[in-house]
Scaffold this motif. Structure first.
Motif, PDB file in Angstrom:
ATOM      1  N   LEU B 691      54.924  70.240  27.105  1.00 26.82           N
ATOM      2  CA  LEU B 691      53.648  69.205  27.057  1.00 26.82           C
ATOM      3  C   LEU B 691      53.672  68.348  28.118  1.00 26.82           C
ATOM      4  CD1 LEU B 691      53.605  68.249  23.220  1.00 26.82           C
ATOM      5  CD2 LEU B 691      51.992  69.203  24.804  1.00 26.82           C
ATOM      6  N   VAL B 695      50.589  67.782  30.690  1.00 24.35           N
ATOM      7  CA  VAL B 695      49.816  66.490  30.673  1.00 24.35           C
ATOM      8  C   VAL B 695      50.247  65.683  32.108  1.00 24.35           C
ATOM      9  CG1 VAL B 695      49.021  66.525  28.451  1.00 24.35           C
ATOM     10  CG2 VAL B 695      51.097  65.456  29.250  1.00 24.35           C
ATOM     11  N   ILE B 698      47.821  63.317  33.797  1.00 26.84           N
ATOM     12  CA  ILE B 698      47.003  62.480  32.926  1.00 26.84           C
ATOM     13  C   ILE B 698      47.641  61.055  32.793  1.00 26.84           C
ATOM     14  CG2 ILE B 698      45.882  61.731  30.833  1.00 26.84           C
ATOM     15  CD1 ILE B 698      45.020  64.550  32.212  1.00 26.84           C
ATOM     16  N   ASP B 699      46.812  60.383  33.437  1.00 27.03           N
ATOM     17  CA  ASP B 699      47.385  58.506  33.107  1.00 27.03           C
ATOM     18  C   ASP B 699      46.356  57.691  32.976  1.00 27.03           C
ATOM     19  OD1 ASP B 699      48.209  57.824  36.584  1.00 27.03           O
ATOM     20  OD2 ASP B 699      46.485  58.143  35.423  1.00 27.03           O
ATOM     21  N   ASN B 703      42.005  60.623  32.796  1.00 28.95           N
ATOM     22  CA  ASN B 703      42.130  61.070  31.638  1.00 28.95           C
ATOM     23  C   ASN B 703      40.992  61.544  31.045  1.00 28.95           C
ATOM     24  OD1 ASN B 703      40.620  58.647  31.124  1.00 28.95           O
ATOM     25  ND2 ASN B 703      42.353  57.475  30.227  1.00 28.95           N
ATOM     26  N   TYR B 708      42.539  66.927  32.063  1.00 33.22           N
ATOM     27  CA  TYR B 708      43.367  67.717  31.393  1.00 33.22           C
ATOM     28  C   TYR B 708      43.391  69.080  31.808  1.00 33.22           C
ATOM     29  CZ  TYR B 708      44.260  64.122  27.972  1.00 33.22           C
ATOM     30  OH  TYR B 708      45.048  63.269  27.109  1.00 33.22           O
ATOM     31  N   GLY B 765      52.852  57.510  32.183  1.00 36.06           N
ATOM     32  CA  GLY B 765      51.319  58.232  31.710  1.00 36.06           C
ATOM     33  C   GLY B 765      51.416  58.916  30.629  1.00 36.06           C
ATOM     34  N   GLU B 766      50.816  59.976  30.508  1.00 36.96           N
ATOM     35  CA  GLU B 766      50.539  60.758  29.080  1.00 36.96           C
ATOM     36  C   GLU B 766      51.997  61.204  28.898  1.00 36.96           C
ATOM     37  OE1 GLU B 766      48.098  60.427  27.118  1.00 36.96           O
ATOM     38  OE2 GLU B 766      48.640  61.772  25.714  1.00 36.96           O
ATOM     39  N   VAL B 770      53.893  61.038  25.500  1.00 37.73           N
ATOM     40  CA  VAL B 770      54.105  62.487  24.573  1.00 37.73           C
ATOM     41  C   VAL B 770      55.804  62.151  24.401  1.00 37.73           C
ATOM     42  CG1 VAL B 770      54.676  64.795  25.301  1.00 37.73           C
ATOM     43  CG2 VAL B 770      52.510  63.934  25.324  1.00 37.73           C
TER      44      VAL B 770
END
Lengths: 76, 806
Positions: B691, B695, B698-699, B703, B708, B765-766, B770
Motif C-alpha cells: 500500500l 501511495v 500522495i501527501d 492528493n 493516485y 504523507g499517505e 497507511v
C-alpha cells in the motif's frame, strides 16, 4: 486498521462511480429519449456528468484527511 | 593380475560407445545443418516432411541420409534407440565390436601371461585347453625353480665320528674295520657303558678285526673322506661320538656322576681284571699241564730212544747166543716200536703244548694290551711261567733231537752191520750154495770142501777186509776230517741255534726282570702318590674347616648386626606411627567439631537462601507464565490479555520493587487487549508495504486522483530490490519511501522489528497514514516485549544469584 481505510475508500469510490455512472447514463438516455429525440449528446452528457461527479467524490474522499477544516471562532 | 585385462576391455568398450555417440552427434549436427524438404519413410509409408520436422526426425541416428528417402522411427521411439537396433548395419557393428573385445581380451591375457609366469600357470590350471594355446603362442612354460636337494644327513654322524676318531686315534688301537650306519643308532643306549666294556670290546674287536680285515678288503670307501682307513669299529666310534656330543654339551659332569663313572670304571676294571686273571690262570694251567705232558712225553721218548739205541748197540756188539739173539731182536723191535710210539706221543704232546703256549701267548699279549695295571704282576708271572715252559720244552726237544741223532748214528751203524752181515751171508751163500738153506744145521753137515772153501772164502774175506781196513785207515783221516768238518758245521749250527735260543731266553729273562722292576717301582710310586694325595686331602680339609669357622663367625656377626638394626628400625617406626595416629585423631576430632559448627551455620544460612530461592523461583515462574501468554498469539489475532499474568506477578512479588515497577510499566493495551505476535506483524507489514508503495507520491500537496494514478504507475514501474541493507547512518536521500520500505523489509526479514518500526516511522504523507496502525501495534509489541524481557532477565538473575552451587 489504517491500511484498510484506503481500501475501503477505494471501494466506496468505485461503488459510487458505478452508481453515478449508471445513473448519469440512465438519465441521459431518458432525457435523450424523452426530451431530445434520441440524440446521443444527452447520453454522453449524462455519462460525463455521472463520471465527473464520481471522480470528484472519489477525489474528495481520498483527500479528506488533508483538507484543513477551519472554524470561525466566536468573538467573545 | 586381472587389472590390466579389465582396463583393456573397459577402454575398448568406452571407445566403442563414444564412437557410436560421436557418430550420433555428428549425424545429428550434420542433418541439422541441412535444411531441405525430404520424405520420411516409416513402416513402408512415405511422408512428406518439412525441413524443421526433418531436423527432428533426422536427429535419430537410425536414419540414413539417402537423398529424399529417410528411414525414421517416430519421435517417441528415439529414447529407446539405445536398446533397439534391428538393421543389418547395426548387427554387423555389434558383431565387429564383440569380436574386437574378445580378441582384445585374448591378446591381453596372452601378453600378460608372457610377462607373469605365475598368472600363466593359474590360467592353465583354471581354463582347460589354455596350456595348449599358451604353448602355441609363447612356447613351453619356464622351468619351475626347485631348491637344491639337501644331502642326506647320514654323512654327518660319520663325519663327527671321524672327527672323534681323529681325536682319539692316539689312544685307540688302529683296528682296520668299518661298521655300517645302523651302528650309530645302537650307540646311544651303549653310551653309559662306554667306558666299562671298552677293554672287552677292544679285545673282541681286535679278535674280530683280524677276522674281518680280509673280508672287508673289497668294501668301497665311505663318503666321509680321508678317515675311512683309520676308523675303529663302528659302535666304538659311535660311543666316542656320543661321548663327544656329550662333552661339548656338558663341560663338567657333576661329582656324583664322575664318582659313579669312576666306580663304574673301577668295577669294570675289576671285572676285566678278574676275567683276565681267570683266563690267564686257565690258560696257564692248561698250558702247564700240556707242557708237562709234553716234557714227560719227550722224556719218555728220550728214554725209549736211549733204550732202543742201547739195545741196538747191545745187539750189534754183543756176541750172544743165537736163541737169545731172537729175543734180543724181539726186544729190539719192541724197543723200536716203543720208541716210535713214544716219538709219536712226544710229537703230539709237543704240538699240543705248542698250541697251548701259543694261546697263552695270545692271552698274555691281549692282557698286556688291555692296560690294566692291577693285572701286571699276574701278567708278569704268566709271562715268566710261559717263558720257563718254553725253555723247558726247548731243552727237552734238544735232548730228544740229540738222542735222535745218536740213535740215527747207531741205527746207521746197525744198518751197516746188517748190510755187511747180509753181504757176508750172500757171499757165503754164493760160495756154499747148498748150505744156504739152513744156517743152523751147518755144524752137522759141513764137508771138508765146504770147510776149505769156507775157510778160503774167509781168508779172502779177511784179506779183503784187511785191505779195506788199510784203505779205511788211509781214508780214516780224510773221513775223520770230513766228519770233523761236518761235525763242526753241525756243531756250529747247533751252537748258533743254542746261542740264539739262549739269547732269546736271556732277552726274555731280562725283559721279565725289567718288567718286574718297573712294576715294583710303579707300585712304590703309586703308594707314595697315594700318601701324598692323602696328605693333601687332609691339609685341604683342615684348611676348609678353618675357613668355614671364620666365615661362620663373620656371618654370625653380620646377621646379629642386621637383626639389631632392623629391631631399632621397627621400634622407631612403631613409635612414629603411634604418635601419628594420636595426632591424626586429635586433628580429626577438632576438624569434626569445626565442621559441625560450620554445618550448623550453613544450615541456618541455607534456610535464608532457600527462602530467597523460593521467592526468586516464584518470580521466575510468574515471568515464565507471562512469557507463555505471549505465545498464545494466533496468526492474525492478538494474544490473550496479559492482565492476569501481570496481576499474578504483582501478587507474587509484592516485596520486589523492581518487579512491581516493571509490571506497572506495561502498556494498557497489552494488558487489556493483548499484543500481536511478531509473525503476524511481519505478515501485515507486507500489506503495508504494498500500500505504502502504491501511495508513495500522495501527501498533503499531491492528493488528487490523477496523483493516485501516477503513484500507482510509479509503484508498478519502479523496479528495485525488495530488501536493502540499511546503512549505519541515514542520509537525507535515504528518506525516500521506497528506500525506507526496503530497509524496513530487510530489517523485518532479519527479525529486527524495532529497526523496521523505526524506518516505518520515517514515512511521510499517505504512506505514513497507511502504516499508522501497524506502527502502533508494533510499538505496543515492542514495549511489552521489552518489559517482559527485562522482567525475565531480572528473574533469571535473581534465580542465579540465589541458586547455591552444589
Amino acid at each position: 486498521m489504517s491500511e484498510k481505510e484506503l481500501g475501503q475508500k477505494w471501494d466506496r469510490c468505485l461503488a459510487d462511480c458505478a452508481v453515478k455512472l449508471g445513473t448519469g447514463l440512465g438519465l441521459g438516455i431518458v432525457f435523450s429519449v424523452v426530451f431530445f429525440k434520441r440524440r446521443t449528446w444527452p447520453i454522453v452528457f449524462g455519462t460525463g456528468l455521472g463520471l465527473g461527479m464520481a471522480y470528484s467524490n472519489c477525489q474528495n474522499d481520498l483527500r479528506s484527511h488533508y483538507v484543513l477544516h477551519s472554524k470561525v471562532a466566536k468573538e467573545e | 593380475m586381472y587389472l590390466p585385462l579389465f582396463i583393456f576391455y573397459s577402454s575398448i568398450c568406452l571407445y566403442l560407445k563414444s564412437c557410436s555417440r560421436k557418430t550420433f552427434y555428428q549425424r545429428a549436427y550434420f542433418t541439422h545443418r541441412e535444411q531441405f524438404f525430404g520424405f520420411v519413410q516409416w513402416k513402408d509409408v512415405t511422408l512428406p516432411v518439412k525441413s524443421s520436422e526433418s531436423f527432428l526426425i533426422q536427429t535419430l541416428p537410425s536414419c540414413q541420409c539417402v537423398c529424399g528417402k529417410v528411414k525414421a522411427h517416430p519421435l517417441q521411439h528415439c529414447r529407446r534407440y539405445t536398446t533397439a537396433g534391428g538393421s543389418g548395419s547395426t548387427a554387423g557393428k555389434i558383431v565387429a565390436a564383440s569380436l574386437l573385445t574378445v580378441g582384445g581380451g585374448l591378446g591381453g591375457t596372452i601378453l600378460y601371461a608372457k610377462w607373469d609366469p605365475k598368472f600363466r600357470s593359474n590360467i592353465e590350471k583354471s581354463v582347460p585347453y589354455s596350456d595348449q594355446l599358451f604353448e602355441m603362442a609363447l612356447g613351453p612354460p619356464p622351468p619351475p625353480l626347485v631348491p637344491l636337494q639337501k644331502k642326506p644327513g647320514k654323512i654327518e654322524p660319520l663325519q663327527i665320528s671321524s672327527l672323534s676318531e681323529a681325536s682319539k686315534e692316539s689312544k685307540q688301537p688302529k683296528a682296520k674295520a668299518k661298521k655300517s650306519d645302523p651302528a650309530p643308532a645302537e650307540a646311544p643306549p651303549a653310551v653309559e657303558e662306554a667306558p666299562a666294556p671298552t677293554p672287552q670290546t677292544l679285545e673282541e674287536a681286535s679278535a674280530e678285526a683280524a677276522h674281518i680285515i680280509l673280508a672287508i678288503s673289497e668294501v668301497p670307501s665311505v663318503p666321509a673322506p680321508g678317515t675311512s682307513d683309520e676308523s675303529p669299529p663302528g659302535h666304538m666310534a659311535a660311543g666316542e661320538e656320543s661321548k663327544d656330543h656329550h662333552e661339548p654339551a656338558l663341560k663338567e659332569r657333576p661329582a656324583e656322576e664322575v664318582s659313579a663313572r669312576l666306580a663304574q670304571q673301577d668295577k669294570a676294571e675289576q671285572d676285566a681284571l678278574s676275567a683276565l686273571t681267570a683266563g690267564l690262570e686257565e690258560s696257564l694251567g692248561s698250558s702247564a699241564k700240556t707242557t708237562l705232558q709234553a716234557i714227560g712225553a719227550q722224556e719218555a721218548a728220550l728214554t725209549a730212544i736211549a733204550r732202543h739205541t742201547n739195545k741196538l748197540k747191545e745187539a750189534m756188539d754183543s756176541e750172544t747166543p743165537p736163541d737169545e739173539k731172537s729175543t734180543q731182536w724181539k726186544a729190539l723191535n719192541e724197543a723200536l716200536s716203543d720208541r716210535a710210539r713214544a716219538m709219536e706221543e712226544a710229537e703230539e704232546a709237543l704240538l699240543k703244548a705248542k698250541g697251548e703256549l701259543e694261546k697263552l701267548r695270545g692271552m698274555i699279549n691281549s692282557a698286556k694290551q688291555s692296560k690294566i695295571d692291577a693285572a701286571r704282576p699276574q701278567i708278569l708271572a704268566a709271562e715268566e711261567n710261559f717263558h720257563s715252559m718254553i725253555v723247558d720244552l726247548d731243552k727237552v726237544v734238544t735232548k730228544v733231537q740229540t738222542a735222535q741223532t745218536e740213535a740215527k748214528i747207531v741205527s746207521q751203524y746197525s744198518e751197516l752191520v746188517n748190510e755187511a752181515k747180509a753181504q757176508f751171508q750172500q757171499e757165503l751163500a754164493n760160495i756154499t750154495p747148498e748150505i744156504q738153506a739152513n744156517w743152523k744145521g751147518l755144524s752137522g753137515k759141513l764137508s771138508a770142501d765146504d770147510l776149505n772153501s769156507l775157510i778160503a772164502h774167509a781168508h779172502r774175506r779177511i784179506d779183503q777186509l784187511n785191505r779195506e781196513l788199510a784203505e779205511q785207515r788211509v781214508r780214516e783221516q780224510i773221513h775223520i776230517e770230513a766228519a770233523l768238518e761236518q761235525l763242526k758245521l753241525e756243531d756250529q749250527k747247533a751252537l748258533e741255534r743254542a746261542v740264539v735260543s739262549a739269547l732269546e731266553h736271556r732277552r726274555e729273562d731280562m725283559r721279565l726282570e725289567q718288567e718286574k722292576k718297573v712294576q715294583e717301582v710303579r707300585e712304590v710310586m703309586e703308594a707314595e702318590m697315594r700318601t701324598q694325595l692323602r696328605r693333601q686331602a687332609a691339609a685341604h680339609t683342615d684348611h676348609l674347616r678353618d675357613v668355614l669357622k671364620v666365615q661362620e663367625q663373620e656371618l654370625r656377626e653380620e646377621a646379629q648386626e642386621i637383626l639389631n638394626s632392623k629391631m631399632m628400625e621397627q621400634e622407631t617406626h612403631y613409635r612414629r606411627i603411634t604418635q601419628e595416629q594420636l595426632d591424626t585423631f586429635t586433628l580429626d576430632m577438632s576438624a569434626a567439631y569445626a565442621r559441625l559448627k560450620g554445618i550448623e551455620e550453613a544450615i541456618d544460612s541455607h534456610v535464608i537462601a532457600e527462602e530467597e530461592a523460593r521467592k526468586a523461583h516464584q518470580l521466575w515462574l510468574s515471568v515464565e507464565a507471562l512469557n507463555y501468554t505471549l505465545k498464545s498469539a494466533g496468526a492474525d489475532s492478538p494474544t490473550e490479555p496479559l492482565e492476569g499474568a501481570v496481576r499474578a506477578i504483582k501478587e507474587n512479588c509484592a516485596e520486589n520493587e523492581f518487579a512491581q515497577a516493571l509490571a506497572t510499566a506495561l502498556p494498557e493495551e497489552s494488558l487489556s487487549r493483548g499484543i500481536y505476535s511478531e509473525a503476524s506483524l511481519r505478515a501485515r507489514f507486507y500489506d503495508i508495504r504494498r500500500l505504502a508503495r502504491r501511495v508513495a507520491l500522495i501527501d498533503e500537496t499531491r492528493n488528487s486522483l490523477y496523483q493516485y494514478f501516477l503513484s500507482f504507475l510509479q509503484s508498478v514501474l519502479l523496479f528495485e530490490r525488495e530488501q536493502v541493507a540499511p546503512p549505519a547512518k541515514l542520509a537525507p536521500e535515504d528518506l525516500d519511501t521506497f528506500r525506507l520500505l526496503a530497509y524496513a523489509t530487510y530489517s523485518i526479514e532479519r527479525g529486527d522489528l524495532e529497526l523496521a518500526a523505526k524506518f516505518v516511522n520515517q514515512l511521510r504523507g499517505e504512506s505514513q497514514r497507511v502504516a499508522q496502525d501497524w506502527l502502533k501495534e508494533a510499538r505496543l509489541t515492542l514495549e511489552t516485549k521489552q518489559v517482559i524481557g527485562l522482567l525475565s532477565a531480572y528473574a533469571n538473575a535473581v534465580g542465579l544469584g540465589t541458586t547455591q552451587a552444589p
